[in-house]
Design an enzyme around this catalytic site. Structure first.
Site, mmCIF file in Angstrom:
data_model
loop_
_atom_site.group_PDB
_atom_site.id
_atom_site.type_symbol
_atom_site.label_atom_id
_atom_site.label_comp_id
_atom_site.label_asym_id
_atom_site.label_seq_id
_atom_site.Cartn_x
_atom_site.Cartn_y
_atom_site.Cartn_z
ATOM 1 N N CYS A 52 0.820 -1.213 0.000
ATOM 2 C CA CYS A 52 0.000 0.000 0.000
ATOM 3 C C CYS A 52 0.857 1.268 0.000
ATOM 4 O O CYS A 52 0.411 2.338 -0.395
ATOM 5 C CB CYS A 52 -0.971 -0.009 1.158
ATOM 6 S SG CYS A 52 -0.195 -0.400 2.706
ATOM 7 N N ASN A 53 2.102 1.151 0.432
ATOM 8 C CA ASN A 53 2.942 2.348 0.485
ATOM 9 C C ASN A 53 3.983 2.444 -0.612
ATOM 10 O O ASN A 53 4.672 3.451 -0.729
ATOM 11 C CB ASN A 53 3.659 2.426 1.830
ATOM 12 C CG ASN A 53 2.777 3.030 2.882
ATOM 13 O OD1 ASN A 53 1.889 3.813 2.560
ATOM 14 N ND2 ASN A 53 2.985 2.663 4.123
ATOM 15 N N ARG A 54 4.137 1.380 -1.374
ATOM 16 C CA ARG A 54 5.174 1.452 -2.412
ATOM 17 C C ARG A 54 4.921 0.474 -3.550
ATOM 18 O O ARG A 54 4.300 -0.569 -3.369
ATOM 19 C CB ARG A 54 6.555 1.196 -1.817
ATOM 20 C CG ARG A 54 6.782 -0.220 -1.336
ATOM 21 C CD ARG A 54 8.207 -0.433 -0.877
ATOM 22 N NE ARG A 54 8.484 0.374 0.296
ATOM 23 C CZ ARG A 54 9.422 1.296 0.353
ATOM 24 N NH1 ARG A 54 10.176 1.543 -0.705
ATOM 25 N NH2 ARG A 54 9.628 1.969 1.452
ATOM 26 N N SER A 111 10.888 2.470 5.330
ATOM 27 C CA SER A 111 9.440 2.396 5.557
ATOM 28 C C SER A 111 8.917 3.625 6.282
ATOM 29 O O SER A 111 9.681 4.372 6.887
ATOM 30 C CB SER A 111 9.109 1.169 6.390
ATOM 31 O OG SER A 111 9.486 0.015 5.714
ATOM 32 N N ALA A 192 -16.971 4.051 21.673
ATOM 33 C CA ALA A 192 -16.638 3.309 20.459
ATOM 34 C C ALA A 192 -15.874 4.158 19.456
ATOM 35 O O ALA A 192 -16.235 4.260 18.292
ATOM 36 C CB ALA A 192 -17.920 2.763 19.841
ATOM 37 N N GLY A 193 -14.804 4.778 19.908
ATOM 38 C CA GLY A 193 -13.983 5.593 19.003
ATOM 39 C C GLY A 193 -13.178 4.727 18.062
ATOM 40 O O GLY A 193 -12.947 3.541 18.321
ATOM 41 N N ALA A 196 -9.942 3.404 19.590
ATOM 42 C CA ALA A 196 -10.175 2.327 20.549
ATOM 43 C C ALA A 196 -10.350 1.010 19.800
ATOM 44 O O ALA A 196 -9.831 -0.029 20.207
ATOM 45 C CB ALA A 196 -11.413 2.627 21.374
#
Lengths: 432, 272
Positions: A52-54, A111, A192-193, A196
């Site tokens: 997803c990042n590279r 990374s 319910a954040g 969390a």
């Protein structure tokens, strides 16, 4: 083989914003376009890493310049970006730079979270796919295997992955320090954040047994509990439920404190002082800071956790510097191996090895003879020389034989392996 | 014999120094070196104790030197037996100084062989004294674990991570260590008092004479009984258990030495 024949084209979180990276991702169910890459001009070997990042294309090419341009056109083909833009968002490393880059990627020095271990697994997977599709050869096989061992070396010799550098991992690490094994433990989510939930997910990955969700709106509690396969409860049941949990993560939207010291004190008696780890990630805070004064109760709020993360990050940066030194050293060693992959140095190495064997065997034979005459010594030396010369004749012809360029590195790798030319332990002819 | 004792002492010193350096630089090789050195010290120490037994003809627990040296031996083998079954990070770092301190006391005491007083010429000598000292060995492990617990807990509670946080094991592991050491040490302590009492009946005609050492061992026993009782009924675990393990061990040390030094007289005074 010249180091400049290795090239890596890619883009990552540092060079391209997420919208661009999303467009490039070849992940998920789509097979990697290795076949198309192999058909690009000059491309001899290739491997593709997509996370997803590279996105990275690692390849060996006869014509690095042309292949590099073709790879960029291929990678950005469907993105709608102009050539200038595609150049702006990507990088092309060749030679030593490419070697250093891949070593850094594998060791997670490049990374977003330095030291995170997932990237090495993804790189190994990418290599597996490429080698199954016969897209890798002598150079990439060695190069990628080397990047795995460099990553392992860095992980062993430095403490790069030693400490948690995200809030939720810091919470998991602390929970382990307080409660030991997390298997069989219970976590309560109060409110319910999103954070969390994330923390709870990390805890579940560590073996947490049961999740209890307590919320002002019972329906929401039930919904979230279902996600974790847990149970739900209303706010009025908070204290009763607290008797059975080991970790509490609080993130309600309440403006006042939800849980006070004097409420927790009797709960601890009921729990027979079983330790309780409270994580308050709500702003403003949900849990009375004085709860931390109780015996066997450990309360961390978001600032405390951030502080832990900052300390750990500083620690990792120090370790990363050690990692960079290892990368520099290993890049140099790999360069030496690549240089040896040229025909002339390989023939020289072959002759040198044969010469060493000749010298040691002649010395050994002469030592066993009683006072040999100069003529005998000369004959023995000649005999050894002749055997070695004839024995090496065919391998050298094989190395020099005309053939496809891509076969050349295979031939070199074979001869080097057969005569153990890269193995420093076998330099000593006695060990042969 | 003196030479063997000095050699053993030196190996313990080396072990402690190696563990200390390892604690700061965390070089795995040093940890291995320290562990092997601890095993070598334990074997040499065992050899010394057996040698002394052969020369004197009785269990070498009758003088201060012998008792303290045996105590150190009990801590060493108690630790090694624990280490063999469980893993508690850096436990050796905290146990080795306790052993070395005991060895230092033993080294400073007179190492002369003495005639066995008539009251001690009994089969109960090896049984009673070795069980009692072995009990102290396990209580010493609980003491070391208790100190480790308090150091670790302080950093976690205050949220200030310094030297110990990453180097010490989890609070849970340290509490388990406390439980294990007391669960082994307390029955031995009880057995030590019972065997002592039977021996007293044979030697002096009465099971209990309220001699200072007896009184203090009873106080220590009650203290540990209370620790265990509170642990299981009132939930006195972890921090309180750690503090109690430290206090209990100090009482045990007082029973072993303090009584002899501070309270003159009594039937056990031959051991001073």
């Amino acid at each position: 083989m010249q180091a400049e024949n290795i090239l890596i084209l890619g883009l990552n979180h540092k060079t391209a914003p997420v919208e661009i990276r999303e467009k490039m991702a070849f992940s998920g169910d789509n097979p990697l376009p290795l076949k198309e890459l192999m058909s690009l001009e000059g491309c001899v070997e290739c491997c593709m890493l997509s996370t997803c990042n590279r996105v990275e294309i690692i390849s060996v090419s006869k014509h690095p310049d042309q292949t590099g341009r073709a790879m960029r056109r291929f990678l950005f083909g469907n993105s709608g970006l102009s050539e200038d833009e595609s150049e702006k968002y990507s990088y092309l490393h060749t030679g030593d730079d490419a070697v250093r880059h891949l070593f850094r990627v594998g060791a997670s020095l490049d990374s977003m979270i330095v030291g995170e271990p997932q990237i090495l697994g993804q790189l190994k997977q990418a290599y597996k796919i490429a080698s199954e599709k016969n897209c890798t050869g002598a150079i990439l096989n060695r190069f990628l295997h080397k990047s795995f061992s460099v990553a392992k070396r860095i992980r062993t010799e430095t403490n790069i992955g030693g400490s948690a550098v995200s809030i939720s991992f810091a919470a998991v690490e602390l929970a382990k320090k307080i409660l030991g094994e997390l298997k069989g433990k219970t976590v309560m989510l109060l409110g319910a954040g999103e954070m969390a939930e994330l923390a709870a997910e990390h805890l579940i990955n560590q073996g947490i047994d049961h999740v209890v969700v307590v919320n002002r709106t019972f329906e929401n509690a039930v919904k979230l509990a279902k996600r974790f396969n847990g149970s739900a409860a209303g706010l009025d049941e908070l204290l009763t439920k607290l008797e059975d949990v080991d970790i509490l993560i609080s993130s309600t939207g309440a403006t006042d404190l939800v849980l006070l010291r004097d409420q927790v004190k009797p709960v601890m008696k009921q729990r027979m002082n079983r330790p309780l780890f409270l994580i308050d990630i709500a702003v403003p805070r949900d849990l009375d800071p004085e709860i931390n004064d109780l015996d066997n109760v450990y309360l961390y709020d978001i600032d405390d956790l951030k502080h832990v993360v900052d300390i750990n990050k500083a620690e990792r940066d120090k370790e990363a510097a050690k990692g960079e030194r290892i990368v520099a050293e290993e890049t140099m060693k790999f360069r030496q191996w690549l240089d040896g992959m040229e025909i002339t140095p390989t023939i020289v190495a072959l002759r040198k090895k044969a010469g060493l064997i000749w010298e040691s065997e002649v010395a050994r034979t002469l030592a066993k003879m009683d006072d040999p005459s100069p003529e005998t010594i000369e004959s023995i030396k000649k005999l050894g020389n002749a055997i070695i010369g004839k024995l090496l004749h065919n391998p050298i012809l094989y190395l020099k034989s005309e053939g496809h360029e891509e076969n050349k590195s295979e031939r070199l790798a074979l001869v080097r392996q057969l005569f153990a030319l890269d193995d420093s332990d076998t330099d000593d002819p006695e060990s042969l | 014999m003196t030479l063997l004792f000095q050699l053993t002492f030196l190996i313990y010193l080396f072990t402690t120094a190696t563990y200390t350096v390892f604690f700061f630089n965390q070089n795995e090789r040093l940890r291995l070196l320290a562990r092997y050195s601890m095993i070598v010290a334990g074997i040499a120490h065992l050899g010394y104790t057996i040698g002394r037994y052969i020369i004197s003809g009785h269990t070498p627990i009758t003088s201060n030197h012998e008792a303290v040296s045996f105590f150190a031996l009990a801590v060493t083998w108690g630790y090694l037996s624990y280490r063999w079954r469980y893993k508690v990070k850096n436990f050796g770092v905290f146990v080795s100084p306790v052993i070395t301190a005991l060895m230092l006391v033993a080294a400073l005491s007179s190492q002369q062989f003495s005639e066995l007083p008539p009251a001690l010429q009994s089969l109960w000598l090896p049984v009673h004294a070795s069980i009692a000292i072995l009990a102290n060995g396990f209580l010493a492990l609980a003491f070391s674990g208790g100190i480790m617990y308090l150091l670790q807990e302080r950093e976690i509670k205050n949220k200030r991570f310094g030297l110990f946080y990453s180097r010490l094991p989890s609070l849970e592991a340290l509490d388990n260590l406390n439980r294990y050491s007391l669960a082994t040490g307390f029955p031995l302590l009880t057995l030590g008092i019972i065997t002592g009492s039977i021996w007293a009946k044979q030697a002096w005609g009465s099971y209990w004479q309220w001699d200072p050492k007896e009184t203090w061992s009873l106080i220590t026993w009650f203290l540990y009984a209370a620790i265990l009782h509170l642990r299981f009924t009132a939930g006195w675990r972890r921090r309180r258990a750690a503090i109690m393990a430290i206090i209990g061990f100090l009482a045990a040390l007082f029973t072993l030495w303090g009584v002899n030094f501070l309270i003159v007289g009594g039937l056990h005074s031959y051991a001073s």
